[in-house]
Scaffold this active site. Sequence first.
Site, PDB file in Angstrom:
ATOM      1  N   GLY A 111       0.831  -1.208   0.000  1.00 45.04           N
ATOM      2  CA  GLY A 111       0.000   0.000   0.000  1.00 45.04           C
ATOM      3  C   GLY A 111       0.863   1.254   0.000  1.00 45.04           C
ATOM      4  CG  ASP A 156       1.892  -9.103   6.674  1.00 46.02           C
ATOM      5  OD1 ASP A 156       1.858  -9.456   7.867  1.00 46.02           O
ATOM      6  OD2 ASP A 156       1.206  -8.181   6.214  1.00 46.02           O
ATOM      7  NE  ARG A 200      -1.154  -7.196   4.507  1.00 44.46           N
ATOM      8  CZ  ARG A 200      -0.896  -6.069   3.848  1.00 44.46           C
ATOM      9  NH1 ARG A 200      -1.797  -5.097   3.854  1.00 44.46           N
ATOM     10  NH2 ARG A 200       0.216  -5.889   3.200  1.00 44.46           N
ATOM     11  CD  GLN A 652      30.173 -15.096  21.935  1.00 48.77           C
ATOM     12  OE1 GLN A 652      30.436 -14.692  20.826  1.00 48.77           O
ATOM     13  NE2 GLN A 652      31.103 -15.301  22.849  1.00 48.77           N
TER      14      GLN A 652
HETATM   15  P1  ADP Z   1       0.989  -1.281   3.796  1.00 49.45           P
HETATM   16  O1  ADP Z   1       1.931  -0.250   3.282  1.00 49.45           O
HETATM   17  O2  ADP Z   1       1.538  -1.992   4.973  1.00 49.45           O
HETATM   18  O3  ADP Z   1       0.498  -2.176   2.695  1.00 49.45           O
HETATM   19  P2  ADP Z   1      -1.575   0.133   3.736  1.00 49.45           P
HETATM   20  O4  ADP Z   1      -2.100  -0.689   2.632  1.00 49.45           O
HETATM   21  O5  ADP Z   1      -2.470   0.481   4.845  1.00 49.45           O
HETATM   22  O6  ADP Z   1      -0.278  -0.515   4.414  1.00 49.45           O
HETATM   23  O7  ADP Z   1      -1.009   1.483   3.113  1.00 49.45           O
HETATM   24  C1  ADP Z   1      -0.425   2.468   3.911  1.00 49.45           C
HETATM   25  C2  ADP Z   1      -0.754   3.837   3.377  1.00 49.45           C
HETATM   26  O8  ADP Z   1      -0.259   3.972   2.034  1.00 49.45           O
HETATM   27  C3  ADP Z   1      -2.229   4.135   3.280  1.00 49.45           C
HETATM   28  O9  ADP Z   1      -2.776   4.562   4.495  1.00 49.45           O
HETATM   29  C4  ADP Z   1      -2.248   5.242   2.240  1.00 49.45           C
HETATM   30  O10 ADP Z   1      -1.908   6.474   2.817  1.00 49.45           O
HETATM   31  C5  ADP Z   1      -1.136   4.841   1.299  1.00 49.45           C
HETATM   32  N1  ADP Z   1      -1.730   4.133   0.159  1.00 49.45           N
HETATM   33  C6  ADP Z   1      -2.089   2.831   0.078  1.00 49.45           C
HETATM   34  N2  ADP Z   1      -2.631   2.553  -1.109  1.00 49.45           N
HETATM   35  C7  ADP Z   1      -2.624   3.705  -1.807  1.00 49.45           C
HETATM   36  C8  ADP Z   1      -3.073   4.100  -3.111  1.00 49.45           C
HETATM   37  N3  ADP Z   1      -3.639   3.235  -3.946  1.00 49.45           N
HETATM   38  N4  ADP Z   1      -2.879   5.392  -3.470  1.00 49.45           N
HETATM   39  C9  ADP Z   1      -2.305   6.264  -2.658  1.00 49.45           C
HETATM   40  N5  ADP Z   1      -1.903   5.966  -1.434  1.00 49.45           N
HETATM   41  C10 ADP Z   1      -2.040   4.717  -0.995  1.00 49.45           C
END
Ligand code: ADP
Length: 729
Positions: A111, A156, A200, A652
């Site tokens: 994400g 993960d 996940r 150790q």
């Molecule tokens: P991870 O990075 O662990 O996969 P998330 O999926 O919650 O965690 O993503 C973290 C953050 O990255 C989100 O809260 C958002 O701010 C940003 N993010 C995730 N997906 C997108 C997207 N498609 N476009 C823009 N920002 C994103």
Amino acid sequence: MTSGKVRAIAVLTSGGDAPGMNAAVRAVVRMALYHGLQVYGIHNGWQGAVEGGEAIEPMNWWSVGGILQKGGTVLGTARSQEFRTREGRRKAAVNLYRHRIDGLVVIGGDGSLTGARILAEEWPDLLREAATAGEIELPADARPTLAVVGLPGSIDNDTYGTDMSIGADTALHRIVEAADQLVSTASAHQRTFVLEVMGRNCGYLALAGGLASGAHWIIIPEEELKPRWHQEMVASLRRGREAGRKHAIVIQAEGARHPDGLPLSAATVSDILTKQLGAETRVTVLGHVQRGGSPSAYDRILATRLGAAAVEDLLAHGAEQPPRFLGIVNNEVQSTPLVEVVEKSQAVGKCIDAGDYETALTLRGPSFQDQLALLRLLTEVAPKEDTHAGTILVVTAGHDAPGMNACVRVVTRVARDHGYRVLGAQYGLEGLLRGDVIELAWMTVSGWAARGGSELGSGRYLLQPGDLDRLAAVLHEHAVTAMILIGGMDAYQNAEVMAAHYRRYPAMQIPVLVVPASINNNLPGTDFAIGADTALNNIIAAVDKVKDTAGANKRAYVVEVMGYDCGYLALMAALASGAEQVYLPEEGVTLQRLAADAERLRRDFQAGKRLAILIYNERASPAYTTEMIRRILDAEGSGLFDVRSVTLGHVQRGGSPSPFDRILAARLGKAAVEALLRMHDQAGFHTIGLRGKHIVTTELSEALAEIAWPAERPHQEWFMALRDLARIL
Ligand code: ADP
């Protein structure tokens, strides 16, 4: 800024926090400063970028002091809804631009990395819009670019483009500790435990945790459950109970699904076991414990390597290359386009959603599948028919190393599964010569995965020519058709003695395989020996404690670690603990160096430093010993700081083996048996090892030619490439 060289960079951690993120932030900041870049830390992930202000903080060398051993992330992380909108990203772009930030390192899961990719893509347009709205000034001919490097930060381990993500190894430590503790209480009460772990859509933590802890059943998202899967599970656990197992542990991934695709809860599994197995069943949902605690040595080093490489990548390529991702593949840093990483990381989840488990499992790669097959085999309760394929003798030779038992366990079961009888020599070669040989049955090795030392007993002994008649007689008496020696340099040298004389003894004309196990990690034919990771974790845990003792006085500690002629433990411990200096046998110690080190300590302590750690390999120098160095530096520090020494000694090699060592032991043990099978009882002497992520077999003579005698270490040591990194940070 405009395209060209990167001048100011920022680092942020985003998404779920993962232990080791701090080590990555520290490496990014210090490497950037080392190269003369401006560097900012962005607090609370993308949300901090959107908010700006104090969330974007200039960093100096000391802003990242003392964070290496901390869990979580000192920069904080948050999920940001606003950043998902174009408006939010415009705010972020404006905030970064105002600090003249033109390079970004993002540490997070898919994400967070998606966010980075989108921001880089929209960057010129976002800034132009902001300029038109009068929020920033942008020269008309400016072609603004943002250089982006993503790093995998997620427990993960579901990110494509890397063998391991930052945090996964530490999470495994927490899982294996929990499983070990459940085993002790479960055995006392004849209980069955269902342990739910995170991940996940990824079954890595459940699989690796299951393999390392010797779990009896696992349920992962990538494997389709048959409609009557529960009957299979219950039957298997029942067979275990009938065979004398006092407890059972089921590890379930949080993303596991019913055959209909809906989520499968640990409570459901527990109900099934209670009703169908009639077992007293308890559920433990590990939850955030898995993200907690101090990062493991592996995570600290992985994060440090990737953080430093990210800055070098930004300097080398700036925004000329599209956003990219750095991961560790085959123990080397590898770059992959960020788009590809995000797409392929999400593909497995999509397959599982669509019910295409076969593709999901294929996408996880061959090593995941091999480990799954191995786990299934190990959890069987009895071997297939004894087909009298032959007799394999297992010997643990030389000093014991954590993980030896895990290896004997796997060798025993894999060999029995192929119809072999398995024998174990007690007390190493010396015991073998006395005829101390025991039968290793399927259940003899139950519970061995978690035990430190060597259950069979080990000891240093070098075969003498006069021993060979006796050795041949023992092998003959037990009709041994193949032999596996698990151990350090002793094991190699004993195999060499056998190789030199086997022609004279028909009983020795058998395949012999040496499996590397030594905390020193000084063995040929492998990047890692069984036991070294445990020792390294023991060392950094001790150094962390030493650091905590910092009192009123300014003080330096010389910490002596093992390693024999090999600097692996010392150098890696220095990297993982942020030590100021490291003394290696590969480099030796000179008076000139000590003078420079004393001078540097004076400078640092004068500048406000309160504590310094110097790691010394036990054989770094015959002249300048730990005590000698302590005295020299102590004398030079008079009035300003004092110097103490700590010798860690046998602490150790103690304790329960780390998850990495248990898994390495399992993989090498399985591969050793398979290598013997390929040799069809033909005489031959080989070693087995891990190169990158591949298991390789090498002829013993070829492997021994790698050694830089009289120094007991290979000429080429991969980890010495990290020497400069330790020096810079
Ligand atoms: P991870 O990075 O662990 O996969 P998330 O999926 O919650 O965690 O993503 C973290 C953050 O990255 C989100 O809260 C958002 O701010 C940003 N993010 C995730 N997906 C997108 C997207 N498609 N476009 C823009 N920002 C994103």
